[in-house]
Design an enzyme around this catalytic site. Structure first.
Site, PDB file in Angstrom:
ATOM      1  N   TYR A  49      10.326   2.623  -5.752  1.00  0.00           N
ATOM      2  CA  TYR A  49      10.008   1.660  -4.683  1.00  0.00           C
ATOM      3  C   TYR A  49      11.273   0.972  -4.164  1.00  0.00           C
ATOM      4  CZ  TYR A  49       5.218   1.903  -6.676  1.00  0.00           C
ATOM      5  OH  TYR A  49       3.996   2.313  -7.175  1.00  0.00           O
ATOM      6  N   HIS A 107       6.221   8.111 -13.895  1.00  0.00           N
ATOM      7  CA  HIS A 107       5.522   7.954 -12.616  1.00  0.00           C
ATOM      8  C   HIS A 107       4.654   9.154 -12.257  1.00  0.00           C
ATOM      9  CE1 HIS A 107       6.072   5.582  -8.616  1.00  0.00           C
ATOM     10  NE2 HIS A 107       4.887   6.125  -8.646  1.00  0.00           N
TER      11      HIS A 107
HETATM   12  N1  NAP Z   1       1.504   5.115  -9.693  1.00  0.00           N
HETATM   13  C1  NAP Z   1       1.449   5.512  -8.448  1.00  0.00           C
HETATM   14  O1  NAP Z   1       1.689   6.676  -8.111  1.00  0.00           O
HETATM   15  C2  NAP Z   1       1.087   4.519  -7.402  1.00  0.00           C
HETATM   16  C3  NAP Z   1       0.748   4.952  -6.116  1.00  0.00           C
HETATM   17  C4  NAP Z   1       0.384   3.994  -5.181  1.00  0.00           C
HETATM   18  C5  NAP Z   1       0.361   2.650  -5.526  1.00  0.00           C
HETATM   19  N2  NAP Z   1       0.717   2.259  -6.779  1.00  0.00           N
HETATM   20  C6  NAP Z   1       0.698   0.832  -7.184  1.00  0.00           C
HETATM   21  O2  NAP Z   1      -0.559   0.278  -6.862  1.00  0.00           O
HETATM   22  C7  NAP Z   1      -0.383  -0.831  -5.989  1.00  0.00           C
HETATM   23  C8  NAP Z   1      -1.560  -0.952  -5.045  1.00  0.00           C
HETATM   24  O3  NAP Z   1      -1.729   0.238  -4.304  1.00  0.00           O
HETATM   25  P1  NAP Z   1      -1.384   0.356  -2.746  1.00  0.00           P
HETATM   26  O4  NAP Z   1      -0.382  -0.672  -2.395  1.00  0.00           O
HETATM   27  O5  NAP Z   1      -1.006   1.753  -2.451  1.00  0.00           O
HETATM   28  O6  NAP Z   1      -2.768   0.131  -2.021  1.00  0.00           O
HETATM   29  P2  NAP Z   1      -3.923  -1.006  -2.058  1.00  0.00           P
HETATM   30  O7  NAP Z   1      -3.541  -2.164  -2.899  1.00  0.00           O
HETATM   31  O8  NAP Z   1      -5.188  -0.285  -2.327  1.00  0.00           O
HETATM   32  O9  NAP Z   1      -3.965  -1.442  -0.537  1.00  0.00           O
HETATM   33  C9  NAP Z   1      -2.878  -2.060   0.067  1.00  0.00           C
HETATM   34  C10 NAP Z   1      -3.197  -2.174   1.561  1.00  0.00           C
HETATM   35  O10 NAP Z   1      -4.304  -3.071   1.758  1.00  0.00           O
HETATM   36  C11 NAP Z   1      -3.915  -4.112   2.668  1.00  0.00           C
HETATM   37  N3  NAP Z   1      -4.584  -5.331   2.202  1.00  0.00           N
HETATM   38  C12 NAP Z   1      -4.459  -5.926   0.997  1.00  0.00           C
HETATM   39  N4  NAP Z   1      -5.288  -6.970   0.895  1.00  0.00           N
HETATM   40  C13 NAP Z   1      -5.960  -7.056   2.060  1.00  0.00           C
HETATM   41  C14 NAP Z   1      -6.999  -7.919   2.545  1.00  0.00           C
HETATM   42  N5  NAP Z   1      -7.490  -8.914   1.792  1.00  0.00           N
HETATM   43  N6  NAP Z   1      -7.465  -7.686   3.794  1.00  0.00           N
HETATM   44  C15 NAP Z   1      -6.986  -6.676   4.532  1.00  0.00           C
HETATM   45  N7  NAP Z   1      -6.004  -5.824   4.127  1.00  0.00           N
HETATM   46  C16 NAP Z   1      -5.509  -6.012   2.904  1.00  0.00           C
HETATM   47  C17 NAP Z   1      -2.416  -4.176   2.572  1.00  0.00           C
HETATM   48  O11 NAP Z   1      -1.876  -4.609   3.786  1.00  0.00           O
HETATM   49  P3  NAP Z   1      -0.793  -5.791   3.881  1.00  0.00           P
HETATM   50  O12 NAP Z   1       0.287  -5.520   2.882  1.00  0.00           O
HETATM   51  O13 NAP Z   1      -0.346  -5.698   5.309  1.00  0.00           O
HETATM   52  O14 NAP Z   1      -1.564  -7.033   3.566  1.00  0.00           O
HETATM   53  C18 NAP Z   1      -2.038  -2.704   2.342  1.00  0.00           C
HETATM   54  O15 NAP Z   1      -1.986  -2.009   3.582  1.00  0.00           O
HETATM   55  C19 NAP Z   1       0.944  -0.515  -5.287  1.00  0.00           C
HETATM   56  O16 NAP Z   1       1.510  -1.622  -4.621  1.00  0.00           O
HETATM   57  C20 NAP Z   1       1.744   0.009  -6.445  1.00  0.00           C
HETATM   58  O17 NAP Z   1       2.238  -1.052  -7.239  1.00  0.00           O
HETATM   59  C21 NAP Z   1       1.066   3.180  -7.713  1.00  0.00           C
END
Ligand code: NAP
Length: 248
Positions: A49, A107
């Protein structure tokens, strides 16, 4: 905060804050400080990241003691193989400005995962890492590492949300005493997640938002969650649609 107990006795918060896709270091630091301000104490970052430094800065500046935090990072596949992995663990410790990391994950299940995992086991024995595990290891790859590693993975972080509940993978993890952790608990906002009718109806019944219902469903199913946002205040459904259109 609610916690789960990992298979080595370490307490892990059921709710953490993810920082994927916040490459701007100032924005990441500000987002983590906002998250800490509203009560988050677990932060999920990764070498890939490119924002471990920002997470480290936020934690060292925020005025909350280090031992109140649960910091997770993940080793990127280019750093796999024992020797490179050892260096990359030390590098993450430096960037995160800490002398231990609460949870270190591999990862992805590619490249020399065996050498990389051995380096994690060694760091664990040295106290540099309090828990170790994997991410994106679906049952075939997971069973391999869990069966032959000296230290069973404490966590497997996989894509899990209301549209992709991972019930089968979860059952396999339970057999090995490994905690499931959901990445993308909001399905990354895709497939009309934040305007989903079923989630909205359940939310109306309990006086909660769609986001709260989705997280509570996972937590009640025994899944640790790490949602991400760069916005401190919740947005209305209409503002969310506008925000998504701007992103496309
Ligand atoms: N291990 C892996 O391979 C892997 C892969 C993906 C993710 N991850 C981890 O998991 C975490 C979460 O996954 P993710 O970031 O991919 O997706 P997520 O948390 O499912 O969704 C994030 C999205 O939702 C939006 N959002 C969040 N809260 C909101 C609300 N209350 N209303 C409207 N929109 C909202 C965010 O936009 P805004 O930011 O514009 O608010 C962003 O676009 C990551 O940050 C990372 O730490 C790990």
């Amino acid at each position: 905060m609610e916690y789960v107990l990992l298979n080595n006795g370490v307490k892990m918060p059921v709710l953490g804050f993810g920082v994927f896709q916040i490459p701007d270091l100032a924005e990441c630091e500000r987002s983590v400080l906002d998250a800490i301000d509203v009560g988050y104490r677990a932060i999920d970052t990764a070498q890939s990241y490119m924002n471990e430094e920002a997470v480290g800065s936020a934690i060292s500046k925020c005025g909350v003691a280090r031992n109140e935090f649960f910091i997770t990072t993940k080793m990127w596949i280019n750093n796999y193989g024992y020797e490179k992995a050892v260096k990359s663990i030390n590098n993450s410790l430096t960037k995160l400005k800490t002398d231990y990391i609460d949870l270190f994950l591999l990862h992805q299940p590619f490249n020399d995962t065996y050498g990389a995992y051995r380096a994690l086991e060694e760091a664990y024995k040295q106290g540099k890492v309090k828990a170790i595990g994997v991410s994106n290891f679906y049952p075939d790859r997971f069973v391999d590492i869990a069966s032959f590693a000296e230290i069973k993975p404490q966590v497997n972080q996989i894509e899990t949300h209301v549209f992709q509940q991972q019930k089968k993978a979860h059952e396999v993890l339970k057999k090995y005493g490994t905690q499931i952790e959901a990445w993308a608990p909001f399905a990354e906002g895709k497939n009309e997640f934040f305007t989903n009718t079923v989630l909205r109806e359940i939310g109306a019944k309990y006086g909660k938002s769609i986001a709260q219902i989705a997280l509570r469903f996972l937590i009640q199913s025994g899944v640790v969650v790490i949602p991400k946002t760069t916005h401190k205040k919740p947005v209305t459904a209409m503002k969310f649609q506008i925000r998504r259109k701007k992103k496309v």
